[in-house]
Design a protein around this motif. Structure first.
Motif, PDB file in Angstrom:
ATOM      1  N   HIS A  63       0.704  -1.276   0.153  1.00 42.57           N
ATOM      2  CA  HIS A  63      -0.137   0.386   0.229  1.00 42.57           C
ATOM      3  C   HIS A  63       0.851   1.397   0.249  1.00 42.57           C
ATOM      4  O   HIS A  63       0.466   2.123  -1.010  1.00 42.57           O
ATOM      5  CB  HIS A  63      -1.114   0.126   1.146  1.00 42.57           C
ATOM      6  N   ALA A  64       1.747   1.344   1.204  1.00 42.76           N
ATOM      7  CA  ALA A  64       2.858   2.195   1.103  1.00 42.76           C
ATOM      8  C   ALA A  64       3.522   2.671  -0.722  1.00 42.76           C
ATOM      9  O   ALA A  64       3.762   3.737  -0.838  1.00 42.76           O
ATOM     10  CB  ALA A  64       3.781   2.279   1.846  1.00 42.76           C
ATOM     11  N   ALA A  65       3.958   1.047  -1.186  1.00 40.40           N
ATOM     12  CA  ALA A  65       3.954   1.481  -2.452  1.00 40.40           C
ATOM     13  C   ALA A  65       3.837   2.053  -3.384  1.00 40.40           C
ATOM     14  O   ALA A  65       4.159   3.063  -4.219  1.00 40.40           O
ATOM     15  CB  ALA A  65       4.538   0.370  -3.227  1.00 40.40           C
ATOM     16  N   ILE A  66       2.221   1.957  -3.557  1.00 42.10           N
ATOM     17  CA  ILE A  66       1.518   2.385  -4.045  1.00 42.10           C
ATOM     18  C   ILE A  66       1.052   3.709  -4.715  1.00 42.10           C
ATOM     19  O   ILE A  66       0.444   4.325  -5.798  1.00 42.10           O
ATOM     20  CB  ILE A  66      -0.179   1.353  -4.399  1.00 42.10           C
ATOM     21  N   ASN A  67       1.199   4.273  -2.744  1.00 42.01           N
ATOM     22  CA  ASN A  67       0.826   5.718  -2.385  1.00 42.01           C
ATOM     23  C   ASN A  67       1.227   5.935  -3.156  1.00 42.01           C
ATOM     24  O   ASN A  67       1.669   7.582  -3.549  1.00 42.01           O
ATOM     25  CB  ASN A  67       0.083   5.835  -1.237  1.00 42.01           C
ATOM     26  N   ALA A  68       2.790   5.326  -3.089  1.00 36.71           N
ATOM     27  CA  ALA A  68       4.116   6.866  -3.866  1.00 36.71           C
ATOM     28  C   ALA A  68       3.785   6.780  -5.064  1.00 36.71           C
ATOM     29  O   ALA A  68       4.555   8.109  -5.351  1.00 36.71           O
ATOM     30  CB  ALA A  68       5.673   5.504  -3.348  1.00 36.71           C
ATOM     31  N   LEU A  69       3.884   5.804  -5.951  1.00 33.64           N
ATOM     32  CA  LEU A  69       4.070   5.907  -7.178  1.00 33.64           C
ATOM     33  C   LEU A  69       2.894   6.693  -7.763  1.00 33.64           C
ATOM     34  O   LEU A  69       3.469   7.415  -8.822  1.00 33.64           O
ATOM     35  CB  LEU A  69       3.256   4.260  -7.981  1.00 33.64           C
ATOM     36  N   GLU A  70       1.659   6.547  -6.889  1.00 34.16           N
ATOM     37  CA  GLU A  70       0.705   7.457  -7.397  1.00 34.16           C
ATOM     38  C   GLU A  70       1.174   8.731  -7.042  1.00 34.16           C
ATOM     39  O   GLU A  70       0.801   9.621  -8.509  1.00 34.16           O
ATOM     40  CB  GLU A  70      -0.751   7.125  -6.811  1.00 34.16           C
ATOM     41  N   LEU A  71       1.446   8.862  -6.467  1.00 31.24           N
ATOM     42  CA  LEU A  71       2.054  10.640  -5.919  1.00 31.24           C
ATOM     43  C   LEU A  71       3.607  10.724  -7.168  1.00 31.24           C
ATOM     44  O   LEU A  71       3.714  12.403  -6.625  1.00 31.24           O
ATOM     45  CB  LEU A  71       2.283  10.888  -4.362  1.00 31.24           C
ATOM     46  N   ALA A  72       4.092  10.443  -7.583  1.00 28.60           N
ATOM     47  CA  ALA A  72       4.996  10.025  -8.316  1.00 28.60           C
ATOM     48  C   ALA A  72       4.746  11.636  -9.060  1.00 28.60           C
ATOM     49  O   ALA A  72       3.771  11.016  -9.819  1.00 28.60           O
ATOM     50  CB  ALA A  72       5.898   9.155  -8.651  1.00 28.60           C
ATOM     51  N   PRO A  73       5.616  12.548  -9.485  1.00 25.02           N
ATOM     52  CA  PRO A  73       5.353  13.250 -10.646  1.00 25.02           C
ATOM     53  C   PRO A  73       5.593  12.199 -12.031  1.00 25.02           C
ATOM     54  O   PRO A  73       6.274  11.606 -12.212  1.00 25.02           O
ATOM     55  CB  PRO A  73       6.255  14.019 -10.626  1.00 25.02           C
TER      56      PRO A  73
END
Length: 77
Positions: A63-73
């Protein structure tokens, strides 16, 4: 943060392999059955998450990785 599908933890445990999170933004161009626009689809690949973690830890890290990828530019075309 929807729960992961039930089979995820089972496959993770049985296969004993790392998980590589990938985000795809194709939903911007596809409706229920047909495309509704054109453009470039981006794939964002995260860092591998090691095998052998307990279920609650792997789910939290995914979940943390998914959230980080979704917030990536997004890359510019």
């Amino acid at each position: 943060m929807p729960p992961l599908q039930a089979g995820f933890a089972g496959l993770y445990k049985v296969l004993g392999m790392p998980v590589v999170p990938v985000a795809v933004d194709s939903g911007r161009f596809w409706g229920r059955n047909l495309p509704h626009g054109s453009g470039t689809v981006h794939f964002l690949v995260g860092e591998a998450i090691p095998a052998g973690l307990k279920r609650d830890e792997i789910e939290a890290r995914v979940h943390a990785a998914i959230n980080a990828l979704e917030l990536a530019p997004q890359p510019s075309a």
